[in-house]
Design a protein around this motif. Structure first.
Motif, PDB file in Angstrom:
ATOM      1  N   UNK A 182       2.033 107.246   1.025  1.00  0.00           N
ATOM      2  CA  UNK A 182       1.521 106.746   0.205  1.00  0.00           C
ATOM      3  C   UNK A 182       1.165 105.168   0.235  1.00  0.00           C
ATOM      4  N   UNK A 183       1.793 104.391   1.086  1.00  0.00           N
ATOM      5  CA  UNK A 183       1.395 103.013   1.552  1.00  0.00           C
ATOM      6  C   UNK A 183       0.239 102.952   2.201  1.00  0.00           C
ATOM      7  N   UNK A 184      -0.075 103.873   3.336  1.00  0.00           N
ATOM      8  CA  UNK A 184      -1.403 103.795   3.962  1.00  0.00           C
ATOM      9  C   UNK A 184      -2.592 104.218   3.149  1.00  0.00           C
ATOM     10  N   UNK A 185      -2.330 105.204   2.074  1.00  0.00           N
ATOM     11  CA  UNK A 185      -3.354 105.466   1.313  1.00  0.00           C
ATOM     12  C   UNK A 185      -3.926 104.410   0.575  1.00  0.00           C
ATOM     13  N   UNK A 186      -3.138 103.350   0.042  1.00  0.00           N
ATOM     14  CA  UNK A 186      -3.731 102.307  -0.609  1.00  0.00           C
ATOM     15  C   UNK A 186      -4.314 101.278   0.337  1.00  0.00           C
ATOM     16  N   UNK A 187      -4.197 101.350   1.795  1.00  0.00           N
ATOM     17  CA  UNK A 187      -4.808 100.346   2.354  1.00  0.00           C
ATOM     18  C   UNK A 187      -6.289 100.429   2.878  1.00  0.00           C
ATOM     19  N   UNK A 188      -6.674 101.622   3.002  1.00  0.00           N
ATOM     20  CA  UNK A 188      -8.187 101.870   3.329  1.00  0.00           C
ATOM     21  C   UNK A 188      -8.545 103.330   3.010  1.00  0.00           C
ATOM     22  N   UNK A 189      -9.775 103.454   2.870  1.00  0.00           N
ATOM     23  CA  UNK A 189     -10.389 104.802   2.519  1.00  0.00           C
ATOM     24  C   UNK A 189      -9.807 105.789   3.423  1.00  0.00           C
ATOM     25  N   UNK A 190      -9.722 107.140   2.993  1.00  0.00           N
ATOM     26  CA  UNK A 190      -9.103 108.223   3.853  1.00  0.00           C
ATOM     27  C   UNK A 190      -9.680 108.349   4.999  1.00  0.00           C
ATOM     28  N   UNK A 191     -11.262 108.495   5.294  1.00  0.00           N
ATOM     29  CA  UNK A 191     -11.795 108.650   6.474  1.00  0.00           C
ATOM     30  C   UNK A 191     -11.365 107.445   7.498  1.00  0.00           C
ATOM     31  N   UNK A 192     -11.191 106.346   7.034  1.00  0.00           N
ATOM     32  CA  UNK A 192     -10.732 105.203   8.078  1.00  0.00           C
ATOM     33  C   UNK A 192      -9.352 105.194   8.549  1.00  0.00           C
ATOM     34  N   UNK A 193      -8.311 105.970   8.016  1.00  0.00           N
ATOM     35  CA  UNK A 193      -6.935 106.261   8.478  1.00  0.00           C
ATOM     36  C   UNK A 193      -6.845 107.661   8.280  1.00  0.00           C
ATOM     37  N   UNK A 194      -7.333 108.544   8.638  1.00  0.00           N
ATOM     38  CA  UNK A 194      -7.195 110.009   8.452  1.00  0.00           C
ATOM     39  C   UNK A 194      -6.054 110.596   9.640  1.00  0.00           C
ATOM     40  N   UNK A 195      -6.251 110.141  10.655  1.00  0.00           N
ATOM     41  CA  UNK A 195      -5.344 110.495  11.795  1.00  0.00           C
ATOM     42  C   UNK A 195      -3.729 110.105  11.434  1.00  0.00           C
ATOM     43  N   UNK A 196      -3.444 108.995  10.955  1.00  0.00           N
ATOM     44  CA  UNK A 196      -2.068 108.671  10.533  1.00  0.00           C
ATOM     45  C   UNK A 196      -1.590 109.086   9.311  1.00  0.00           C
ATOM     46  N   UNK A 197      -2.653 109.453   8.300  1.00  0.00           N
ATOM     47  CA  UNK A 197      -2.324 110.198   7.142  1.00  0.00           C
ATOM     48  C   UNK A 197      -1.883 111.454   7.373  1.00  0.00           C
ATOM     49  N   UNK A 198      -2.685 112.094   8.288  1.00  0.00           N
ATOM     50  CA  UNK A 198      -2.222 113.605   8.433  1.00  0.00           C
ATOM     51  C   UNK A 198      -0.900 113.640   9.435  1.00  0.00           C
ATOM     52  N   UNK A 199      -0.741 112.549  10.437  1.00  0.00           N
ATOM     53  CA  UNK A 199       0.451 112.546  11.022  1.00  0.00           C
ATOM     54  C   UNK A 199       1.846 112.481   9.955  1.00  0.00           C
ATOM     55  N   UNK A 200       1.477 111.687   9.118  1.00  0.00           N
ATOM     56  CA  UNK A 200       2.816 111.512   8.086  1.00  0.00           C
ATOM     57  C   UNK A 200       2.971 112.712   7.323  1.00  0.00           C
ATOM     58  N   UNK A 201       1.931 113.519   6.795  1.00  0.00           N
ATOM     59  CA  UNK A 201       2.193 114.746   6.354  1.00  0.00           C
ATOM     60  C   UNK A 201       2.651 115.819   6.892  1.00  0.00           C
ATOM     61  N   UNK A 202       2.275 115.930   8.407  1.00  0.00           N
ATOM     62  CA  UNK A 202       3.022 116.863   9.444  1.00  0.00           C
ATOM     63  C   UNK A 202       4.485 116.501   9.403  1.00  0.00           C
ATOM     64  N   UNK A 203       4.730 115.296   9.668  1.00  0.00           N
ATOM     65  CA  UNK A 203       6.124 114.971   9.605  1.00  0.00           C
ATOM     66  C   UNK A 203       7.025 115.098   8.532  1.00  0.00           C
ATOM     67  N   UNK A 204       6.455 115.397   7.262  1.00  0.00           N
ATOM     68  CA  UNK A 204       7.172 115.443   5.935  1.00  0.00           C
ATOM     69  C   UNK A 204       7.070 116.975   5.671  1.00  0.00           C
ATOM     70  N   UNK A 205       6.868 117.921   6.318  1.00  0.00           N
ATOM     71  CA  UNK A 205       6.860 119.181   6.138  1.00  0.00           C
ATOM     72  C   UNK A 205       8.119 119.867   5.845  1.00  0.00           C
TER      73      UNK A 205
END
Length: 262
Positions: A182-205
């Protein structure tokens, strides 16, 4: 003037007090010192960790370290519980490292975990275990430009054979990954931080909250931002990263769980 210069020279050779605690029959100190050994750090401010027995004031253990004591708001030395003391130091104001000392028995043991650019305090969890959040960068050199920070919750594992930090992707850690997402989503457009966003989601499964709806939202955001230009391209890019991220330690994507949503 000569007396002043001599006094300053003596002070530079002395260790400057930085942090001290008493725990389980020991005094733990993390001091600043000036490196006198030849090499790249000669003359630099570095550190020394000392354990002194309270019973006889004898030196039980000592380590010279390139780390300077303290990590900003995090103290140089902190008592975590009856068995563990945390030390935190830095290399010239960046690249922070935590050291945990297990204080029971006649021979204290130590383990370290690097935190790179973003220090966070060691936590005592509800079950009494120790955990720490680490943001690692440079995980895909040559492929990602600029700093990309990938989150991992580390828990201290201690049994007869092991004393060290191991990555945690269990249900208890999932909320920490969601917070980072959630914090990363607020820092930049999704395309700019996509790998770390997806890493967070994989880790939260393993958590109670499903990641499937959020994956669909991410795909829609990528399409809206024009990178890639259509829904198929957005999902293809996301799947590429979802398959890459387990290579650096993240759980595999449970695709069947998201069938029909993503």
């Amino acid at each position: 003037m000569k007396h002043l210069l001599l006094t300053l020279a003596l002070l530079q050779g002395m260790a400057a007090y930085a942090g001290e605690v008493q725990s389980n029959g020991y005094t733990v100190r993390f001091d600043e010192r000036t490196e006198t050994a030849p090499g790249d750090l000669h003359g630099a401010t570095v550190g020394r960790i000392s354990l002194v027995r309270a019973a006889d004031q004898g030196l039980a253990w000592q380590e010279n370290t390139p780390l300077q004591p303290g990590c900003g708001a995090i103290a140089a030395v902190t008592v975590l519980n009856d068995s563990h003391v945390a030390l935190c130091g830095h290399l010239g104001g960046r690249h922070y490292t935590h050291k945990i000392i297990f204080m029971q028995g006649n021979s204290p043991t130590m383990v370290s975990v690097d935190q790179f650019d973003s220090p966070s305090a060691v936590r005592v969890e509800r079950d009494g275990s120790l955990a720490i959040d680490v943001l690692r960068r440079d995980r895909f050199p040559g492929e990602l430009t600029g700093p990309h920070y990938f989150p991992t919750v580390y828990r201290l594992h201690h049994d007869d054979a092991t004393f060290g930090f191991v990555p945690s992707f269990d249900g208890d850690a999932a909320e920490r990954y969601w917070q980072h997402y959630r914090a990363t989503r607020q820092t930049a457009p999704a395309a700019a931080v996509l790998p770390e966003l997806l890493a967070s989601l994989l880790a939260a499964q393993a958590g109670k909250q499903s990641i499937c709806a959020e994956l669909a939202t991410l795909a829609a955001d990528l399409q809206r931002d024009g990178q890639p230009h259509d829904a198929q391209g957005a999902r293809s890019l996301m799947r590429t990263w979802l398959h890459k991220l387990p290579a650096i330690g993240y759980p595999r994507f449970d695709a069947p769980a998201c069938r029909g949503t993503f």
